[in-house]
Design a protein around this motif. Structure first.
Motif, PDB file in Angstrom:
ATOM      1  N   PRO A 125      42.519  43.275  42.441  1.00 46.38           N
ATOM      2  CA  PRO A 125      43.124  41.960  42.733  1.00 46.38           C
ATOM      3  C   PRO A 125      44.534  42.077  43.312  1.00 46.38           C
ATOM      4  O   PRO A 125      45.075  41.094  43.804  1.00 46.38           O
ATOM      5  N   PHE A 168      48.202  38.662  45.239  1.00 47.69           N
ATOM      6  CA  PHE A 168      47.113  38.661  44.268  1.00 47.69           C
ATOM      7  C   PHE A 168      45.930  37.883  44.846  1.00 47.69           C
ATOM      8  O   PHE A 168      46.067  36.720  45.212  1.00 47.69           O
ATOM      9  N   LYS A 169      44.803  38.546  44.924  1.00 50.07           N
ATOM     10  CA  LYS A 169      43.562  37.908  45.360  1.00 50.07           C
ATOM     11  C   LYS A 169      42.484  38.247  44.348  1.00 50.07           C
ATOM     12  O   LYS A 169      41.818  39.288  44.439  1.00 50.07           O
ATOM     13  N   LEU A 170      42.322  37.359  43.363  1.00 46.65           N
ATOM     14  CA  LEU A 170      41.359  37.615  42.304  1.00 46.65           C
ATOM     15  C   LEU A 170      39.932  37.709  42.830  1.00 46.65           C
ATOM     16  O   LEU A 170      39.080  38.373  42.231  1.00 46.65           O
ATOM     17  N   SER A 171      39.690  37.084  43.976  1.00 45.02           N
ATOM     18  CA  SER A 171      38.349  37.118  44.559  1.00 45.02           C
ATOM     19  C   SER A 171      37.936  38.532  44.974  1.00 45.02           C
ATOM     20  O   SER A 171      36.739  38.819  45.119  1.00 45.02           O
ATOM     21  N   VAL A 175      47.240  32.491  39.170  1.00 45.34           N
ATOM     22  CA  VAL A 175      45.995  31.720  39.102  1.00 45.34           C
ATOM     23  C   VAL A 175      46.140  30.338  39.717  1.00 45.34           C
ATOM     24  O   VAL A 175      45.300  29.898  40.510  1.00 45.34           O
ATOM     25  N   MET A 221      37.947  41.067  43.227  1.00 46.26           N
ATOM     26  CA  MET A 221      37.204  41.697  42.133  1.00 46.26           C
ATOM     27  C   MET A 221      35.711  41.472  42.282  1.00 46.26           C
ATOM     28  O   MET A 221      34.900  42.310  41.871  1.00 46.26           O
ATOM     29  N   LEU A 240      41.587  45.759  35.182  1.00 45.51           N
ATOM     30  CA  LEU A 240      41.111  44.545  35.855  1.00 45.51           C
ATOM     31  C   LEU A 240      40.925  44.773  37.355  1.00 45.51           C
ATOM     32  O   LEU A 240      41.671  44.258  38.183  1.00 45.51           O
ATOM     33  N   HIS A 241      39.900  45.551  37.680  1.00 42.43           N
ATOM     34  CA  HIS A 241      39.544  45.732  39.073  1.00 42.43           C
ATOM     35  C   HIS A 241      38.018  45.852  39.167  1.00 42.43           C
ATOM     36  O   HIS A 241      37.367  46.403  38.279  1.00 42.43           O
TER      37      HIS A 241
END
Length: 611
Positions: free
Chosen positions: A388, A377-380, A328, A382, A230-231
């Protein structure tokens, strides 16, 4: 979507071909461009092994057969066995044989999408932190399950006070990675050595998570891997692919997606296997020393969220203290505790500005010590092609002090501790005469080096962090002198003293990183270091300190540690006197034990009361 191909990539013997051979490498792992050399080989000090034959889909809804045989009493390390039946209370996912026409069509189309995605991914080099040729090479590679093997050869004499079972968790991927893979992504496998009247047995079994159960029925890896996959844009694509499969009922993530590969705790007569991305899983030790999975455990419906892999069992109150974090949505962090009989307290929501990695925390006699550090964690990220998991250099690390019995976080006190990242905290205690809380942890730099590739060498410095409750200031200093400085990671203090002032820590000598060449007994007051080395080309993992009793000297006990000989390709369990650091016994094991994570010991009197 179901696969009938045979995957033979785990063996328990040393491969005959050298790892420097491109032919050997390409047979074992998908072909990726090399990001840091002009050859097709990868420079790595670790051996590379095969994976086992895949579990094949069957038409039953309760269990799965391997391509070889069902469970027997054989002790051959190359055999695989029938998986344990998961809890009947869990909702069952549909097997491929029961898919309707629409589901079969969707499965076929989504498989084509995945094939194209993998083809695209293989055109780009993988970072070392996501390259399976690095992450699960040598004795980091997985092994098959092994049923209980009795009367193991013992050199020396097992101390009479050691009666019970030593269990240790670890990551052990069942299926060969087709894309990125981080060591932390592997399926949970627990290794157990049971002691009785001077004899020992050994077994290892997968924890039958909902994730693993579904992948076995499909005969392949299908759930996204949190770190290795997940990257970047491909990570987003993999999430969308998983959600599409979920939409068509091909997979079901609603009953947990965790791997249960990190921690173990024995609480309220339940042995729990944990990873911070799910609820715990309840395991049971059988009378002959084997392991079975009872099922996903929610404390009789009380636990509605994930629980981190390092809950703290207070040795005085017998309460279990824990955290839960969410990457999240808010609340990003919650604290709760369980009474000795398993009754959960209400959640205490701890306000954070952003989701933060909370792998560990500490307790004192009266407080919970919560690290809010710079790995977030920074999902943005990605969306722009990044990971993330981010090191936020603009954030100031801090520790939160919360009363153990707090009903809310209003009185929580935060104290800044700049440039401090402790992946693990070994202990903490109160010094009321100084208005201070003392925290013992290993401060790691670069903070995100475990998750993201970087040029700087990793350092893990055992440190004393003092948090002054009156001034709101902190100080930090290395416990060991600069001339004797070594990387110390994975270990513990005497757990009968957890949350109280302790003199000794027993910690893995994480050198050469990421291997463990021995362990250190550290005087936390003077900084004196006494080392126990495993020997040339012999490496281990977390040392477990097993006290001989409650009332003796703090260091009156034994160290238990799995040790692997990379030259002879054999594993053993060593039992070392914690006072003298002299080897008292070694138990020869019937199969290889990969390097892993955390463990615990369950005494025989407690085993008899298992739930």
């Amino acid at each position: 979507m179901a696969s009938s191909a045979t995957n033979t990539w785990i063996k328990t013997t040393l491969p005959s071909l050298p790892t420097s051979s491109p032919t050997t490498l390409n047979k074992r792992f998908p072909s990726y461009p090399n990001s840091n050399s002009n050859s097709n080989t990868i420079t790595c000090s670790l051996q590379t092994l095969h994976f086992p034959k895949k579990y094949q889909p069957t038409s039953t809804t309760t269990t799965t057969k391997t391509t070889t045989t069902t469970t027997t009493t054989t002790t051959s390390p190359a055999r695989e066995t029938k998986p344990v039946i998961t809890s009947p209370s869990e909702t069952k996912h549909p097997l491929p044989q029961k898919w309707n026409f629409l589901q079969k069509a969707a499965a076929s189309a989504l498989d084509m999408v995945e094939t194209a995605l993998v083809s695209h991914e293989r055109q780009h080099p993988l970072p070392k932190t996501a390259d399976p040729r690095v992450q699960i090479a040598g004795n980091f590679a997985p092994v098959p399950e092994h049923p209980a093997h009795q009367s193991l050869p013992v050199t020396g004499k097992i101390p009479k006070c050691i009666e019970g079972v030593y269990v240790r968790n670890g990551a052990n991927p069942l299926y060969e990675p087709v894309a990125g893979h981080h060591f932390f992504d592997g399926d949970g496998m627990v290794h157990a050595v049971k002691f009785h009247s001077g004899a020992a047995s050994y077994a290892c079994r997968f924890t039958e998570t909902q994730r693993l159960s579904q992948e076995k029925s499909l005969g392949r890896h299908v759930f996204p891997k949190a770190i290795g996959e997940l990257h970047g844009h491909s990570g987003i694509a993999r999430l969308l692919l998983f959600y599409a499969r979920s939409l068509f009922g091909l997979v079901d993530g609603s009953h947990g997606m965790g791997v249960a590969n990190a921690g173990l705790v024995y609480f309220n007569n339940h042995l729990l296997a944990m990873s911070e991305d799910d609820l715990p899983y309840h395991l049971r030790i059988t009378p002959n020393g084997d392991l079975t999975t009872v099922g996903r455990y929610n404390f009789n419906g009380q636990l509605k969220s994930t629980m981190i892999a390092h809950p703290k069992l207070d040795p005085v109150t017998n309460n279990l203290h824990a955290l839960s974090y969410d990457v999240v949505q808010k609340p990003y962090l919650k604290y709760f505790r369980f009474s000795p009989d398993g009754v959960k307290s209400p959640d205490v929501e701890i306000p954070l500005k952003e989701p933060t990695m909370m792998h560990d925390f500490a307790i004192t006699e009266n407080f919970v010590v919560v690290p809010d550090q710079q790995v977030v964690f920074k999902l943005s990220e990605m969306i722009t092609g990044g990971s993330p998991v981010v090191y936020d250099k603009n954030k100031v690390s801090r520790f939160g002090i919360l009363d153990k019995n707090a009903k809310d976080a209003n009185d929580m006190k935060w104290i800044d501790a700049p440039e401090c990242f402790c992946f693990h905290l070994w202990n903490a205690w109160e010094e009321p005469e100084n208005d201070e809380i003392v925290v013992i942890g290993s401060c790691m730099t670069p903070a995100d080096s475990i998750f993201n590739e970087c040029e700087e060498s990793l350092k893990s410095i055992l440190s004393e962090i003092r948090l002054n409750l009156k001034t709101g200031k902190s100080t930090r200093k290395p416990i060991i002198s600069e001339s004797e400085q070594v990387n110390l990671e994975a270990g513990m203090v005497n757990r009968n003293k957890l949350g109280r002032k302790t003199k000794f820590g027993y910690l893995a000598l994480a050198e050469p990183w990421p291997k463990v060449s021995g362990f250190a007994k550290v005087d936390l007051f003077s900084g004196e270091v006494k080392k126990y080395m495993y020997g040339e080309e012999r490496f281990g993992g977390e040392p477990l300190f097993l006290p001989n009793g409650v009332d003796g000297d703090e260091d009156d006990g034994h160290i238990l540690a799995f040790v692997h000989d990379e030259k002879e390709w054999k594993s053993e369990l060593q039992i070392v006197n914690a006072k003298t650091l002299k080897l008292e016994a070694s138990v020869k094991l019937p199969s290889r034990v990969p390097y892993g994570f955390h463990g615990t010991f369950i005494h025989s009197k407690d085993l008899r009361k298992q739930a």
